[in-house]
Motif scaffolding. Structure first.
Motif, PDB file in Angstrom:
ATOM      1  N   GLY A   1       0.762  -1.359  -0.047  1.00 18.95           N
ATOM      2  CA  GLY A   1       0.012  -0.164  -0.038  1.00 18.95           C
ATOM      3  C   GLY A   1       0.906   1.275   0.012  1.00 18.95           C
ATOM      4  N   ASN A   2       1.925   1.263  -0.750  1.00 20.62           N
ATOM      5  CA  ASN A   2       2.954   2.444  -0.238  1.00 20.62           C
ATOM      6  C   ASN A   2       2.493   3.429  -1.409  1.00 20.62           C
ATOM      7  OD1 ASN A   2       5.027  -0.100  -0.271  1.00 20.62           O
ATOM      8  ND2 ASN A   2       5.522   1.585   1.528  1.00 20.62           N
ATOM      9  N   LEU A   3       1.595   3.288  -2.192  1.00 21.18           N
ATOM     10  CA  LEU A   3       1.104   4.207  -3.270  1.00 21.18           C
ATOM     11  C   LEU A   3      -0.087   4.597  -2.625  1.00 21.18           C
ATOM     12  CD1 LEU A   3       0.873   4.365  -7.128  1.00 21.18           C
ATOM     13  CD2 LEU A   3      -0.971   4.967  -5.915  1.00 21.18           C
ATOM     14  N   ILE A   4      -1.284   3.705  -2.394  1.00 23.41           N
ATOM     15  CA  ILE A   4      -2.610   4.026  -1.994  1.00 23.41           C
ATOM     16  C   ILE A   4      -2.889   4.893  -0.803  1.00 23.41           C
ATOM     17  CG2 ILE A   4      -3.567   2.484  -3.848  1.00 23.41           C
ATOM     18  CD1 ILE A   4      -3.998   0.536  -1.368  1.00 23.41           C
ATOM     19  N   PHE A   5      -1.912   4.649   0.175  1.00 30.15           N
ATOM     20  CA  PHE A   5      -2.358   5.130   1.711  1.00 30.15           C
ATOM     21  C   PHE A   5      -1.744   6.478   1.642  1.00 30.15           C
ATOM     22  CE2 PHE A   5      -2.378   0.706   2.907  1.00 30.15           C
ATOM     23  CZ  PHE A   5      -3.870   0.604   3.301  1.00 30.15           C
ATOM     24  N   PRO A   6      -0.637   6.972   1.195  1.00 27.91           N
ATOM     25  CA  PRO A   6      -0.393   8.275   0.960  1.00 27.91           C
ATOM     26  C   PRO A   6      -1.359   9.030  -0.122  1.00 27.91           C
ATOM     27  CG  PRO A   6       1.751   7.243   0.749  1.00 27.91           C
ATOM     28  CD  PRO A   6       0.425   6.047   0.441  1.00 27.91           C
ATOM     29  N   LEU A   7      -1.938   8.550  -0.982  1.00 29.09           N
ATOM     30  CA  LEU A   7      -2.893   9.082  -2.048  1.00 29.09           C
ATOM     31  C   LEU A   7      -3.980   9.401  -1.278  1.00 29.09           C
ATOM     32  CD1 LEU A   7      -2.960   9.870  -4.980  1.00 29.09           C
ATOM     33  CD2 LEU A   7      -3.814   7.874  -5.546  1.00 29.09           C
ATOM     34  N   ILE A   8      -4.643   8.567  -0.569  1.00 26.77           N
ATOM     35  CA  ILE A   8      -6.164   8.616  -0.384  1.00 26.77           C
ATOM     36  C   ILE A   8      -6.229   9.619   1.124  1.00 26.77           C
ATOM     37  CG2 ILE A   8      -7.069   6.318  -1.094  1.00 26.77           C
ATOM     38  CD1 ILE A   8      -6.859   5.612   2.107  1.00 26.77           C
ATOM     39  N   GLU A   9      -4.872   9.918   1.509  1.00 28.33           N
ATOM     40  CA  GLU A   9      -4.955  11.142   2.572  1.00 28.33           C
ATOM     41  C   GLU A   9      -5.125  12.544   1.655  1.00 28.33           C
ATOM     42  OE1 GLU A   9      -1.269  11.042   4.710  1.00 28.33           O
ATOM     43  OE2 GLU A   9      -1.571   9.075   5.359  1.00 28.33           O
ATOM     44  N   GLU A  10      -4.822  12.615   0.536  1.00 29.26           N
ATOM     45  CA  GLU A  10      -4.924  13.931  -0.103  1.00 29.26           C
ATOM     46  C   GLU A  10      -5.938  14.015  -1.331  1.00 29.26           C
ATOM     47  OE1 GLU A  10      -1.137  14.777  -2.162  1.00 29.26           O
ATOM     48  OE2 GLU A  10      -0.021  13.442  -0.517  1.00 29.26           O
ATOM     49  N   VAL A  11      -6.410  12.707  -1.584  1.00 30.46           N
ATOM     50  CA  VAL A  11      -7.339  12.683  -2.954  1.00 30.46           C
ATOM     51  C   VAL A  11      -8.697  11.929  -2.719  1.00 30.46           C
ATOM     52  CG1 VAL A  11      -7.631  11.926  -5.357  1.00 30.46           C
ATOM     53  CG2 VAL A  11      -5.487  12.865  -4.436  1.00 30.46           C
ATOM     54  N   LYS A  12      -9.632  12.507  -2.835  1.00 29.90           N
ATOM     55  CA  LYS A  12     -10.716  11.675  -2.851  1.00 29.90           C
ATOM     56  C   LYS A  12     -11.430  10.957  -4.113  1.00 29.90           C
ATOM     57  CE  LYS A  12     -15.703  13.128  -2.069  1.00 29.90           C
ATOM     58  NZ  LYS A  12     -16.845  14.427  -2.325  1.00 29.90           N
ATOM     59  N   MET A  13     -11.162   9.749  -3.706  1.00 33.76           N
ATOM     60  CA  MET A  13     -11.258   8.620  -4.806  1.00 33.76           C
ATOM     61  C   MET A  13     -11.687   7.129  -4.035  1.00 33.76           C
ATOM     62  SD  MET A  13      -7.548   7.708  -6.410  1.00 33.76           S
ATOM     63  CE  MET A  13      -7.603   8.964  -7.466  1.00 33.76           C
ATOM     64  N   PHE A  14     -12.177   6.343  -4.863  1.00 34.91           N
ATOM     65  CA  PHE A  14     -12.288   4.761  -4.540  1.00 34.91           C
ATOM     66  C   PHE A  14     -11.213   4.033  -5.261  1.00 34.91           C
ATOM     67  CE2 PHE A  14     -13.815   0.376  -4.261  1.00 34.91           C
ATOM     68  CZ  PHE A  14     -14.302   0.474  -3.215  1.00 34.91           C
ATOM     69  N   VAL A  15     -10.559   3.058  -4.494  1.00 32.73           N
ATOM     70  CA  VAL A  15      -9.433   2.632  -4.868  1.00 32.73           C
ATOM     71  C   VAL A  15      -9.504   1.010  -4.769  1.00 32.73           C
ATOM     72  CG1 VAL A  15      -6.992   1.964  -4.682  1.00 32.73           C
ATOM     73  CG2 VAL A  15      -7.785   4.168  -4.371  1.00 32.73           C
ATOM     74  N   TYR A  16      -9.422   0.330  -5.994  1.00 30.34           N
ATOM     75  CA  TYR A  16      -9.498  -1.215  -6.147  1.00 30.34           C
ATOM     76  C   TYR A  16      -7.914  -1.270  -5.905  1.00 30.34           C
ATOM     77  CZ  TYR A  16     -14.258  -1.753  -7.245  1.00 30.34           C
ATOM     78  OH  TYR A  16     -15.655  -1.654  -7.455  1.00 30.34           O
ATOM     79  N   ALA A  17      -7.440  -2.376  -5.252  1.00 28.17           N
ATOM     80  CA  ALA A  17      -5.980  -2.622  -4.900  1.00 28.17           C
ATOM     81  C   ALA A  17      -5.782  -4.292  -4.961  1.00 28.17           C
ATOM     82  CB  ALA A  17      -5.671  -2.148  -3.854  1.00 28.17           C
ATOM     83  N   CYS A  18      -5.066  -4.620  -6.007  1.00 26.59           N
ATOM     84  CA  CYS A  18      -4.820  -6.125  -6.107  1.00 26.59           C
ATOM     85  C   CYS A  18      -3.380  -6.356  -6.139  1.00 26.59           C
ATOM     86  CB  CYS A  18      -5.468  -6.743  -7.249  1.00 26.59           C
ATOM     87  SG  CYS A  18      -4.771  -6.287  -9.055  1.00 26.59           S
ATOM     88  N   ASP A  19      -2.969  -7.573  -5.790  1.00 26.06           N
ATOM     89  CA  ASP A  19      -1.396  -7.979  -5.764  1.00 26.06           C
ATOM     90  C   ASP A  19      -1.619  -9.538  -5.876  1.00 26.06           C
ATOM     91  OD1 ASP A  19       1.313  -6.360  -4.977  1.00 26.06           O
ATOM     92  OD2 ASP A  19       1.329  -8.746  -4.338  1.00 26.06           O
ATOM     93  N   LEU A  20      -0.588 -10.081  -6.669  1.00 26.46           N
ATOM     94  CA  LEU A  20      -0.271 -11.701  -6.569  1.00 26.46           C
ATOM     95  C   LEU A  20      -0.046 -12.016  -5.112  1.00 26.46           C
ATOM     96  CD1 LEU A  20       0.259 -13.885  -8.555  1.00 26.46           C
ATOM     97  CD2 LEU A  20       2.797 -13.315  -8.418  1.00 26.46           C
ATOM     98  N   SER A  21       0.485 -11.578  -4.289  1.00 23.95           N
ATOM     99  CA  SER A  21       0.626 -12.043  -2.887  1.00 23.95           C
ATOM    100  C   SER A  21      -0.361 -11.835  -1.932  1.00 23.95           C
ATOM    101  CB  SER A  21       2.059 -11.386  -2.298  1.00 23.95           C
ATOM    102  OG  SER A  21       2.058 -11.528  -0.905  1.00 23.95           O
ATOM    103  N   PRO A  22      -0.780 -12.885  -1.507  1.00 21.08           N
ATOM    104  CA  PRO A  22      -1.814 -12.756  -0.337  1.00 21.08           C
ATOM    105  C   PRO A  22      -1.386 -12.195   0.888  1.00 21.08           C
ATOM    106  CG  PRO A  22      -1.696 -15.220  -1.338  1.00 21.08           C
ATOM    107  CD  PRO A  22      -0.595 -14.495  -1.914  1.00 21.08           C
ATOM    108  N   ARG A  23      -0.081 -12.579   1.117  1.00 29.87           N
ATOM    109  CA  ARG A  23       0.577 -11.783   2.495  1.00 29.87           C
ATOM    110  C   ARG A  23       0.693 -10.187   2.305  1.00 29.87           C
ATOM    111  NH1 ARG A  23       3.279 -14.457   6.291  1.00 29.87           N
ATOM    112  NH2 ARG A  23       3.614 -16.204   4.884  1.00 29.87           N
ATOM    113  N   ALA A  24       0.817  -9.562   0.959  1.00 33.72           N
ATOM    114  CA  ALA A  24       0.797  -8.290   0.881  1.00 33.72           C
ATOM    115  C   ALA A  24      -0.699  -7.836   1.010  1.00 33.72           C
ATOM    116  CB  ALA A  24       1.329  -7.988  -0.830  1.00 33.72           C
ATOM    117  N   ILE A  25      -1.411  -8.402   0.515  1.00 30.36           N
ATOM    118  CA  ILE A  25      -2.891  -8.084   0.741  1.00 30.36           C
ATOM    119  C   ILE A  25      -3.324  -7.893   2.247  1.00 30.36           C
ATOM    120  CG2 ILE A  25      -5.429  -8.515   0.355  1.00 30.36           C
ATOM    121  CD1 ILE A  25      -3.890  -7.394  -2.117  1.00 30.36           C
TER     122      ILE A  25
END
Length: 265
Positions: free
Chosen positions: A87-111
């Motif tokens: 989440g190194n991109l999405i968490f800083p982003l949603i602090e500043e920007v109003k949007m809905f984010v889908y986030a996927c990753d190959l790794s279950p542990r990352a999720i």
């Protein structure tokens, strides 16, 4: 610095690239790396947890499309981040920007790390495990419902034979007029030149010590990949940076490819 050119190699650097060809990854080992890609990335996050990557505060600066349009601020954008990591991109982003984010990753542990983050809220983020190269993403996301897809240092981790099908998947979830924001490793980046013999899988595609893999893109190849998948090119350049570490007397060139690609309206 943005540029249409990668860079000229010194004779020493050309020799390094030639030495990489002396011993390639065996066909059997390359198949194993592909078969167990999810496990290698899961082990990566088991070892490093949230510590490895820095938060990507630069994305909103580089990609103005991520910022709210003041005229339409009441209409939040819908974004998909492919390869979200922890989440190194999405968490800083949603602090500043109003949007809905889908986030996927190959790794279950990352999720798991994303979902356990104190800022995770299903009113603004939906995180799910997904192999973007093979899984049916329409089970999680309605087709043609996404305004922006980010592919930030993720396509390089995918086998080159699967680049095309990955971009086709991205194309199907984007709205007409939607865009892909892209950054990844560029041809002749410092990291490519540092690989020793025994780590090269195929042209510009390498195995790291931990079993994860990395591809190094030319802007020409990148543009062709997106056009073949149906996109129009808005921008497609090299980014030149330097990694400087005075303590270790390190000053080396980094090269990335960065682009914006649009689904025709």
């Amino acid at each position: 610095m943005h540029s249409t050119e990668s860079r000229e190699l010194s004779s020493e650097e050309r020799t390094k690239l030639q030495l990489q060809d002396r011993r390639l990854v065996s066909g059997h080992q390359a198949e194993k790396l592909e078969l167990h890609a999810k496990r290698y990335w899961d082990l990566f996050y088991k070892r490093n947890e949230r510590r490895f990557f820095k938060d990507r505060h630069w994305t909103a600066r580089e990609f103005k499309e991520l910022c709210n349009d003041s005229e339409n601020s009441y209409m939040p954008k819908v974004m998909l981040e492919v390869g979200c990591g922890v989440g190194n991109l999405i968490f800083p982003l949603i602090e500043e920007v109003k949007m809905f984010v889908y986030a996927c990753d190959l790794s279950p542990r990352a999720i798991e790390f994303v979902k356990s983050h104190p800022s995770y809220n299903e009113n603004t983020i939906k995180a799910f495990q997904c192999d973007i190269t093979t899984d049916d993403i329409s089970k999680e996301i309605e087709l043609e419902s996404i305004d922006i897809v980010t592919l930030i240092f993720v396509l390089s981790a995918i086998h080159p034979n699967k680049f095309h099908q990955t971009l086709l998947k991205v194309f199907t979830v984007l709205k007409p007029g939607g865009i892909v924001l892209f950054r990844d490793y560029g041809l002749y980046d410092m990291a490519q030149l540092r690989f020793k013999a025994g780590h090269k899988i195929s042209d510009n595609f390498y195995m790291r010590q931990d079993g994860t893999r990395s591809y190094y893109f030319s802007s020409e190849l990148l543009g062709n990949l997106f056009v073949e998948a149906g996109f129009e090119i808005i921008s497609n350049t090299y980014i030149h940076r330097r990694t400087i570490n005075k303590k270790e007397d390190l000053n080396v060139p980094r090269i990335f490819v960065q682009g914006k690609f649009q689904k025709p309206s």
